[in-house]
Write an enzyme that holds these catalytic residues in place. Structure first.
Site, mmCIF file in Angstrom:
data_model
loop_
_atom_site.group_PDB
_atom_site.id
_atom_site.type_symbol
_atom_site.label_atom_id
_atom_site.label_comp_id
_atom_site.label_asym_id
_atom_site.label_seq_id
_atom_site.Cartn_x
_atom_site.Cartn_y
_atom_site.Cartn_z
ATOM 1 N N TYR A 180 47.806 42.941 38.094
ATOM 2 C CA TYR A 180 46.450 42.538 37.699
ATOM 3 C C TYR A 180 46.060 41.225 38.391
ATOM 4 C CZ TYR A 180 42.564 41.526 34.438
ATOM 5 O OH TYR A 180 41.331 41.256 33.877
ATOM 6 N N SER B 201 38.549 37.129 36.993
ATOM 7 C CA SER B 201 39.334 36.761 35.799
ATOM 8 C C SER B 201 39.868 35.353 36.024
ATOM 9 C CB SER B 201 40.510 37.737 35.666
ATOM 10 O OG SER B 201 41.486 37.241 34.777
HETATM 11 P P1 NAP Z 1 37.688 47.436 28.594
HETATM 12 O O1 NAP Z 1 37.146 47.150 27.232
HETATM 13 O O2 NAP Z 1 39.037 48.043 28.730
HETATM 14 O O3 NAP Z 1 36.624 48.316 29.440
HETATM 15 C C1 NAP Z 1 36.941 48.768 30.725
HETATM 16 C C2 NAP Z 1 35.818 49.616 31.259
HETATM 17 O O4 NAP Z 1 36.157 50.037 32.590
HETATM 18 C C3 NAP Z 1 35.558 50.862 30.441
HETATM 19 O O5 NAP Z 1 34.172 51.051 30.371
HETATM 20 C C4 NAP Z 1 36.201 51.980 31.274
HETATM 21 O O6 NAP Z 1 35.546 53.230 31.117
HETATM 22 C C5 NAP Z 1 35.963 51.455 32.689
HETATM 23 N N1 NAP Z 1 36.873 52.016 33.675
HETATM 24 C C6 NAP Z 1 38.224 51.867 33.751
HETATM 25 N N2 NAP Z 1 38.704 52.551 34.809
HETATM 26 C C7 NAP Z 1 37.637 53.112 35.428
HETATM 27 C C8 NAP Z 1 37.477 53.917 36.577
HETATM 28 N N3 NAP Z 1 38.522 54.293 37.337
HETATM 29 N N4 NAP Z 1 36.220 54.338 36.938
HETATM 30 C C9 NAP Z 1 35.151 53.968 36.181
HETATM 31 N N5 NAP Z 1 35.237 53.201 35.073
HETATM 32 C C10 NAP Z 1 36.465 52.790 34.703
HETATM 33 O O7 NAP Z 1 37.726 46.103 29.448
HETATM 34 P P2 NAP Z 1 36.915 44.743 29.289
HETATM 35 O O8 NAP Z 1 37.771 43.806 28.556
HETATM 36 O O9 NAP Z 1 35.518 45.009 28.860
HETATM 37 O O10 NAP Z 1 36.943 44.286 30.809
HETATM 38 C C11 NAP Z 1 35.922 44.590 31.744
HETATM 39 C C12 NAP Z 1 36.249 43.884 33.046
HETATM 40 O O11 NAP Z 1 36.428 42.496 32.796
HETATM 41 C C13 NAP Z 1 37.552 44.355 33.694
HETATM 42 O O12 NAP Z 1 37.417 44.312 35.091
HETATM 43 C C14 NAP Z 1 38.547 43.328 33.223
HETATM 44 O O13 NAP Z 1 39.657 43.220 34.056
HETATM 45 C C15 NAP Z 1 37.698 42.085 33.265
HETATM 46 N N6 NAP Z 1 38.168 40.974 32.443
HETATM 47 C C16 NAP Z 1 38.412 41.135 31.100
HETATM 48 C C17 NAP Z 1 38.804 40.033 30.357
HETATM 49 C C18 NAP Z 1 39.069 40.082 28.875
HETATM 50 O O14 NAP Z 1 39.611 39.108 28.340
HETATM 51 N N7 NAP Z 1 38.715 41.155 28.178
HETATM 52 C C19 NAP Z 1 38.957 38.797 30.966
HETATM 53 C C20 NAP Z 1 38.718 38.694 32.347
HETATM 54 C C21 NAP Z 1 38.329 39.783 33.063
HETATM 55 P P3 NAP Z 1 36.305 54.499 30.462
HETATM 56 O O15 NAP Z 1 36.485 54.205 29.014
HETATM 57 O O16 NAP Z 1 35.392 55.648 30.714
HETATM 58 O O17 NAP Z 1 37.628 54.612 31.183
HETATM 59 C C1 GCO Z 2 46.421 39.035 29.929
HETATM 60 C C2 GCO Z 2 44.948 39.267 29.638
HETATM 61 C C3 GCO Z 2 44.120 39.006 30.825
HETATM 62 C C4 GCO Z 2 42.651 39.133 30.482
HETATM 63 C C5 GCO Z 2 41.764 38.399 31.412
HETATM 64 C C6 GCO Z 2 41.978 36.930 31.454
HETATM 65 O O1 GCO Z 2 47.205 39.940 29.687
HETATM 66 O O2 GCO Z 2 46.764 37.929 30.370
HETATM 67 O O3 GCO Z 2 44.712 40.566 29.195
HETATM 68 O O4 GCO Z 2 44.522 39.878 31.801
HETATM 69 O O5 GCO Z 2 42.266 40.469 30.388
HETATM 70 O O6 GCO Z 2 41.688 38.967 32.668
HETATM 71 O O7 GCO Z 2 40.906 36.357 32.134
#
Ligand code: NAP
Ligand code: GCO
Length: 270
Positions: free
Chosen positions: A164, A151
Site C-alpha cells: 500500500y 495517503s
Molecule cells: P473503502 O471504504 O474501502 O472504499 C473503497 C472504494 O473503492 C469502494 O467504493 C470500492 O468499490 C472501490 N474499489 C475498490 N477496488 C476497485 C476496483 N478495482 N475498481 C473500482 N472500484 C474499486 O475505502 P475508503 O477508506 O473510502 O478509501 C478510499 C480511498 O482513500 C482509497 O484509495 C484509500 O486507499 C484512500 N485512503 C483511505 C484512508 C482512510 O483512512 N480510510 C486514508 C488515506 C487514503 P466496491 O465496493 O464496488 O469494490
Molecule cells: C493503515 C491504514 C492506512 C489508511 C490511510 C492512512 O493500515 O495504516 O489503513 O493505510 O487507510 O491510507 O492515510
C-alpha cells in the site's frame, strides 16, 4: 476581482466529474461535495449491487441525478469503454477523482507477490489507466482537473503495509509527473492525502477489544494525530472542492494532506 467573482472560483456549475469507487466511504463524500458545489457527478464501482446500493444512498441525500457505472478500474479495456460511455451519455469529463483503492495488511515477508501486485494494480496502475483514458479529451478541450487520492502513507511507512505504501508513494509521483507532462495544457493534477479516516477500510483498526477498551491501533492513531481524533469523510470535502475548482488553477503537482497534522508530527515527547 469582485467578492462574487472570487467566490465563483469555487463553483463547479457546468462541470462533470467522475469519482472512481464513489459508492461509499471517502469516494461518496467527495462525490457529494462536488455535487454540492454544482458539478454533475458520475461514479463507478465493481458490481451492479454496489452501484444500486449507492444510487439509493445518493437519492436519500437528494442527489437523484448522480449516475453510476460498473467498472473494475484495473481493466484498461473496460475503463476506455466507461469513459467513452460517460462522455456520450452524460457529458465530457472536466474532473477525474481517482479514489478507488484497497489495502492488504500483511507482514512483508509473509506477503504473496500476487497480493503485492493486486494492491499496486488497484492503487497505482488503475489511476494511470483512468487518467490516460480521460487526458486526450481534457487536452482537446483545453482544461482538466485530476485528483488522486493518496495517503499519509505516500510519504510515511509502517509495519504490514509495504504494498500500500509503495503504491501510494508511487501515486504521489504519478501526480507530480502528470502535472509536469500536461501542466502546459491547462491540466492540473493534485493529490489529497487523507490521514486516518473512519471508513470501512480502517474499521478493523478501530474495533473495540473484547473487554470494551479501545483497539491499541485506535489509541496509537489518536496519539499520533495532533488533532487528537480520527478523521471523518466530511474532512475531505473542502479539499476536494478546492482542487476540482478554478480556485486551484495555479496549484499543480501538490499533495494536500487532510490528516489532522500527522505528516507534520514526530509524535508525543515522553
Ligand atoms: P473503502 O471504504 O474501502 O472504499 C473503497 C472504494 O473503492 C469502494 O467504493 C470500492 O468499490 C472501490 N474499489 C475498490 N477496488 C476497485 C476496483 N478495482 N475498481 C473500482 N472500484 C474499486 O475505502 P475508503 O477508506 O473510502 O478509501 C478510499 C480511498 O482513500 C482509497 O484509495 C484509500 O486507499 C484512500 N485512503 C483511505 C484512508 C482512510 O483512512 N480510510 C486514508 C488515506 C487514503 P466496491 O465496493 O464496488 O469494490
Ligand atoms: C493503515 C491504514 C492506512 C489508511 C490511510 C492512512 O493500515 O495504516 O489503513 O493505510 O487507510 O491510507 O492515510
Amino acid at each position: 476581482m469582485t467578492s462574487q467573482e472570487i467566490m465563483n472560483q469555487f463553483s463547479l456549475k457546468g462541470k462533470t466529474a467522475l469519482v472512481t469507487g464513489g459508492c461509499y466511504g471517502i469516494g461518496f463524500a467527495i462525490a457529494t461535495a462536488l455535487h454540492a458545489a454544482g458539478a454533475r457527478v458520475v461514479f463507478c464501482a465493481t458490481s451492479e449491487g454496489s452501484v444500486e446500493k449507492a444510487l439509493k444512498a445518493y437519492a436519500a441525500e437528494e442527489m437523484t441525478d448522480v449516475k453510476g457505472y460498473v467498472c473494475d478500474v484495473t481493466d484498461e479495456a473496460s475503463v476506455q469503454k466507461l469513459i467513452a460511455q460517460i462522455e456520450t451519455e452524460v457529458a465530457p469529463l472536466d474532473i477525474l477523482v481517482n479514489n478507488a483503492g484497497i489495502i492488504k495488511r500483511i507482514p512483508m515477508c509473509e506477503m504473496a507477490v500476487e497480493d503485492f501486485r493486486r494492491v499496486v494494480d488497484v492503487d497505482l496502475t488503475a489511476p494511470f489507466i483512468v487518467a490516460k483514458a480521460v487526458l486526450p479529451g481534457m487536452i482537446q478541450r483545453g482544461h482538466g482537473k485530476i485528483i488522486n487520492v493518496c495517503s499519509v502513507l505516500s510519504q510515511l511507512g509502517r509495519e504490514t503495509v509495504a504494498a500500500y505504501a509503495a503504491a501510494k508513494g508511487g501515486l504521489k509521483l504519478l501526480t507530480q509527473n502528470i502535472c509536469c507532462e500536461f501542466g502546459g495544457q491547462n491540466i492540473q493534477c493534485n493529490g489529497i492525502g487523507p490521514g486516518y479516516i473512519a471508513t470501512q477500510q480502517t474499521a478493523p483498526l478501530r474495533e473495540p477489544q473484547a473487554d470494551g477498551s479501545r483497539h491499541p491501533f485506535d489509541q496509537f492513531i489518536i496519539g499520533r494525530t495532533p488533532a487528537g481524533r480520527w478523521g471523518v469523510t466530511e474532512d475531505l470535502m473542502g479539499p476536494a472542492i478546492f482542487l476540482a475548482s478554478d480556485a486551484s488553477n495555479f496549484v499543480n503537482g501538490h499533495v494536500l494532506y487532510a490528516d489532522g497534522g500527522v505528516v507534520a508530527y514526530l509524535g508525543k515527547q515522553p
